[in-house]
Motif scaffolding. Structure first.
Motif: not given
Length: 61
Positions: A9, A14, A24, A34, A37, A49
């Motif tokens: 994590s 965001g 990312l 991923l 979220v 995430a």
């Protein structure tokens, strides 16, 4: 043969989409995918995430 997974994590931006996509992409280049979220945005605009990637080891049955 069973594949094993590891999970991680990380806090990522965001709110600021360009920064989130950059974060990312860097994480994805490390082999992480991923998977979720969390809806836990803080005052600085970051969220948690959750990522997974396949471990190199496998279990044979």
């Amino acid at each position: 043969m069973i594949h094993l997974w590891e999970y991680d994590s990380r806090r990522i931006h965001g709110v600021h989409m360009p920064q989130m996509m950059s974060d990312l992409e860097k994480i994805g280049n490390e082999g992480w995918e991923l998977i979720m979220v969390k809806d836990d945005i803080d005052d600085e605009g970051t969220v948690t995430a959750i990522f997974k990637r396949q471990k190199a080891e496998v279990i044979s049955l």
